[in-house]
Design a protein around this motif. Sequence first.
Motif, PDB file in Angstrom:
ATOM      1  N   SER A 123       0.830  -1.206   0.000  1.00 32.88           N
ATOM      2  CA  SER A 123       0.000   0.000   0.000  1.00 32.88           C
ATOM      3  C   SER A 123       0.863   1.255   0.000  1.00 32.88           C
ATOM      4  CB  SER A 123      -0.941  -0.004   1.204  1.00 32.88           C
ATOM      5  OG  SER A 123      -0.218  -0.048   2.418  1.00 32.88           O
ATOM      6  N   LYS A 124       1.919   1.263   0.790  1.00 40.41           N
ATOM      7  CA  LYS A 124       2.800   2.450   0.850  1.00 40.41           C
ATOM      8  C   LYS A 124       3.644   2.583  -0.416  1.00 40.41           C
ATOM      9  CE  LYS A 124       4.525   1.328   4.961  1.00 40.41           C
ATOM     10  NZ  LYS A 124       3.639   0.411   5.675  1.00 40.41           N
ATOM     11  N   ALA A 125       4.239   1.472  -0.858  1.00 35.73           N
ATOM     12  CA  ALA A 125       5.092   1.523  -2.046  1.00 35.73           C
ATOM     13  C   ALA A 125       4.293   1.930  -3.283  1.00 35.73           C
ATOM     14  CB  ALA A 125       5.754   0.157  -2.270  1.00 35.73           C
ATOM     15  N   PHE A 126       3.089   1.404  -3.406  1.00 36.78           N
ATOM     16  CA  PHE A 126       2.241   1.718  -4.554  1.00 36.78           C
ATOM     17  C   PHE A 126       1.874   3.192  -4.570  1.00 36.78           C
ATOM     18  CE2 PHE A 126      -1.971   2.052  -6.549  1.00 36.78           C
ATOM     19  CZ  PHE A 126      -1.706   1.497  -7.787  1.00 36.78           C
ATOM     20  N   ALA A 127       1.480   3.725  -3.396  1.00 35.41           N
ATOM     21  CA  ALA A 127       1.091   5.139  -3.316  1.00 35.41           C
ATOM     22  C   ALA A 127       2.243   6.053  -3.706  1.00 35.41           C
ATOM     23  CB  ALA A 127       0.600   5.465  -1.905  1.00 35.41           C
ATOM     24  N   LEU A 128       3.434   5.775  -3.190  1.00 30.81           N
ATOM     25  CA  LEU A 128       4.586   6.633  -3.483  1.00 30.81           C
ATOM     26  C   LEU A 128       4.993   6.558  -4.952  1.00 30.81           C
ATOM     27  CD1 LEU A 128       6.867   6.121  -0.357  1.00 30.81           C
ATOM     28  CD2 LEU A 128       5.782   8.246  -1.091  1.00 30.81           C
ATOM     29  N   ILE A 159       4.569  23.985  -8.697  1.00 27.19           N
ATOM     30  CA  ILE A 159       5.176  23.760  -7.384  1.00 27.19           C
ATOM     31  C   ILE A 159       4.310  22.810  -6.549  1.00 27.19           C
ATOM     32  CG2 ILE A 159       5.842  24.881  -5.213  1.00 27.19           C
ATOM     33  CD1 ILE A 159       6.457  27.393  -6.893  1.00 27.19           C
ATOM     34  N   GLY A 160       2.997  22.967  -6.636  1.00 30.39           N
ATOM     35  CA  GLY A 160       2.092  22.151  -5.834  1.00 30.39           C
ATOM     36  C   GLY A 160       2.208  20.665  -6.098  1.00 30.39           C
ATOM     37  N   PHE A 161       2.551  20.289  -7.331  1.00 31.23           N
ATOM     38  CA  PHE A 161       2.663  18.865  -7.658  1.00 31.23           C
ATOM     39  C   PHE A 161       3.750  18.162  -6.849  1.00 31.23           C
ATOM     40  CE2 PHE A 161       0.375  19.929 -11.665  1.00 31.23           C
ATOM     41  CZ  PHE A 161      -0.617  18.966 -11.545  1.00 31.23           C
ATOM     42  N   ILE A 162       4.702  18.925  -6.299  1.00 29.87           N
ATOM     43  CA  ILE A 162       5.758  18.329  -5.484  1.00 29.87           C
ATOM     44  C   ILE A 162       5.167  17.608  -4.272  1.00 29.87           C
ATOM     45  CG2 ILE A 162       7.758  18.880  -4.028  1.00 29.87           C
ATOM     46  CD1 ILE A 162       8.305  21.249  -5.891  1.00 29.87           C
ATOM     47  N   CYS A 163       3.995  18.045  -3.844  1.00 26.47           N
ATOM     48  CA  CYS A 163       3.391  17.524  -2.605  1.00 26.47           C
ATOM     49  C   CYS A 163       2.602  16.237  -2.806  1.00 26.47           C
ATOM     50  CB  CYS A 163       2.472  18.596  -2.019  1.00 26.47           C
ATOM     51  SG  CYS A 163       2.272  18.484  -0.243  1.00 26.47           S
ATOM     52  N   LEU A 164       2.318  15.868  -4.045  1.00 26.70           N
ATOM     53  CA  LEU A 164       1.444  14.717  -4.292  1.00 26.70           C
ATOM     54  C   LEU A 164       1.883  13.429  -3.585  1.00 26.70           C
ATOM     55  CD1 LEU A 164       0.276  14.851  -8.024  1.00 26.70           C
ATOM     56  CD2 LEU A 164      -0.976  15.439  -5.964  1.00 26.70           C
ATOM     57  N   PRO A 165       3.171  13.014  -3.670  1.00 27.98           N
ATOM     58  CA  PRO A 165       3.555  11.742  -3.033  1.00 27.98           C
ATOM     59  C   PRO A 165       3.279  11.714  -1.539  1.00 27.98           C
ATOM     60  CG  PRO A 165       5.256  12.453  -4.571  1.00 27.98           C
ATOM     61  CD  PRO A 165       4.302  13.599  -4.441  1.00 27.98           C
ATOM     62  N   MET A 166       3.527  12.836  -0.848  1.00 24.98           N
ATOM     63  CA  MET A 166       3.324  12.846   0.601  1.00 24.98           C
ATOM     64  C   MET A 166       1.843  12.874   0.976  1.00 24.98           C
ATOM     65  SD  MET A 166       6.174  12.489   2.184  1.00 24.98           S
ATOM     66  CE  MET A 166       6.624  11.354   0.863  1.00 24.98           C
ATOM     67  N   ILE A 167       1.028  13.510   0.173  1.00 21.17           N
ATOM     68  CA  ILE A 167      -0.413  13.491   0.444  1.00 21.17           C
ATOM     69  C   ILE A 167      -0.953  12.070   0.296  1.00 21.17           C
ATOM     70  CG2 ILE A 167      -2.662  14.247  -0.403  1.00 21.17           C
ATOM     71  CD1 ILE A 167      -1.425  16.933  -1.048  1.00 21.17           C
ATOM     72  N   ALA A 168      -0.527  11.390  -0.765  1.00 22.90           N
ATOM     73  CA  ALA A 168      -0.974  10.003  -0.993  1.00 22.90           C
ATOM     74  C   ALA A 168      -0.473   9.078   0.104  1.00 22.90           C
ATOM     75  CB  ALA A 168      -0.490   9.522  -2.355  1.00 22.90           C
ATOM     76  N   LEU A 169       0.781   9.227   0.488  1.00 19.99           N
ATOM     77  CA  LEU A 169       1.324   8.381   1.555  1.00 19.99           C
ATOM     78  C   LEU A 169       0.604   8.653   2.871  1.00 19.99           C
ATOM     79  CD1 LEU A 169       3.381   6.325   2.571  1.00 19.99           C
ATOM     80  CD2 LEU A 169       5.012   8.214   2.904  1.00 19.99           C
ATOM     81  N   GLY A 170       0.307   9.916   3.148  1.00 24.72           N
ATOM     82  CA  GLY A 170      -0.422  10.256   4.370  1.00 24.72           C
ATOM     83  C   GLY A 170      -1.800   9.632   4.406  1.00 24.72           C
ATOM     84  N   ASP A 171      -2.508   9.632   3.270  1.00 22.94           N
ATOM     85  CA  ASP A 171      -3.826   8.996   3.213  1.00 22.94           C
ATOM     86  C   ASP A 171      -3.714   7.481   3.451  1.00 22.94           C
ATOM     87  OD1 ASP A 171      -5.213  11.311   2.774  1.00 22.94           O
ATOM     88  OD2 ASP A 171      -5.214  11.133   0.600  1.00 22.94           O
TER      89      ASP A 171
END
Length: 477
Positions: A123-128, A159-171
């Motif tokens: 789940s974590k690897a896939f999201a990242l 710039i905002g797209f930089i945050c996508l991996p951490m938002i997905a991992l947080g969810d």
Amino acid sequence: MRFSAARTADRFLPDRLSQPLRPWLLRLDQVLDGSTEHAVAQRVSLIAFLVRIVSAAIALVSQVIFARWMGQFEYGIFVLVWVTVVILGNLSCLGFQTTVIRFVPEYLERQQLDHLRGILFTSKAFALTLTTCIAMTGAGLVYYFRDGIEPYYVAPFIIGFICLPMIALGDTLDGTARSRSWALVALTPTYIIRPVLTLVVMSIAHVAGLPPTAVVAVVSAIIATYATTLLQLFVVNHRFKAVVVPGARQIRFGEWFSVSLPIFLVEGFFFLLTNADVLMVGRYLEPDKVATYFATVKLLALVHFVYFSVKAGAAQRYSELMHTHDHDQLAQFARDTARWTFWPSLAMAIVLLLLGKPLLYLFGAQFTDGYPLLFILVIGVVARASVGPAESLLNMAGKQKICATVYAVTLIVNICLSILLIPVYGLAGAACATAFSMVFEAMTLAVTVYKCLNINMFVFAGRTSARPAAHNPENLL
């Protein structure tokens, strides 16, 4: 000795007061103690509710400060960019953040620890992995089509797209913690720590003399999101070491993905539905109008978070009851969750309508234009609360495809109404489109749950009798 509200009342209150209160206080003690699975779900929902109250207060304060510092136009840009990024980050999990809630209790009950290790890792690897690819693609597309986009949106979006991996991992970590009923670990990072850190970073930038632009606000949110998610990752991994020791993993990606995809459609359509109005306003109106509408919707979250709080405590319990195949107990618990959702939502809606105008004035005098919208939007939120977390029940029952269809149709209704009403009636048109679609959603979900599971989740419904077929595991899964 554990704290007991009933014993405390007996000790400090006269009998004429303590005796009438005793049944209620004993029930409170059971919830706080978590002595039954039902009480655990109530406790998780209560914790989630309290977290969301604190979160709403923090969000209100921080958004008021942002609006005051940035002005209506820059604040509107930041709002549209950040809402879009959060939507994409959530959707990029493709439903795995909810799949773990369904499978972790099952694997623990069956002691299939290799499967458990597998789904926690996958789940974590896939999201990242997936969100990193989506972020790079999205930033590239925005840059390539920059001539067709309003220039003030280009840099904040890239710039905002930089945050996508951490938002997905947080969810994903949120779902992982909820699978063990760790409500504080699941909710505190996203709803308390992240907004506080965002405000702190933005305050530092403000004191340092940086201009209060949308770009600075987006960067502040990115820094806060990375710090929060990495902290949550450490805590979740540490707590799971006490649940399952390190060892071999069995990856059953095909099975998990086949469950995740319908859940992704359900939650994706739902997430789009809850944010489509802001996106549609941004499509047709200027950033200052986006800011006014978002501030109004932000206040409405004070009512809507009751639903999310109950959902946080109910999902795991729904999953457990599905595996016991006790339809009567499942039906009773489902009706309980509808009551837990509706009555607090109704009370908070009334309070919000009374205090809405002064609360909007905190953002700035021009934001009070959104006050009439509250009366329209509250109708939809209360209607939605009347059926509780019905879609969560359908997901845990394996009815994801039907639920996805409901949300797809509702989203289409919302978008079509927005296209028709916003150009003509402006913000009022957006509010009407959203309220109508929420009423439609509630009615459709209630009918769907009854048809599929023979459970009437409408808050004013009486007890339903179980069909014999409902006890068949094949009909529940």
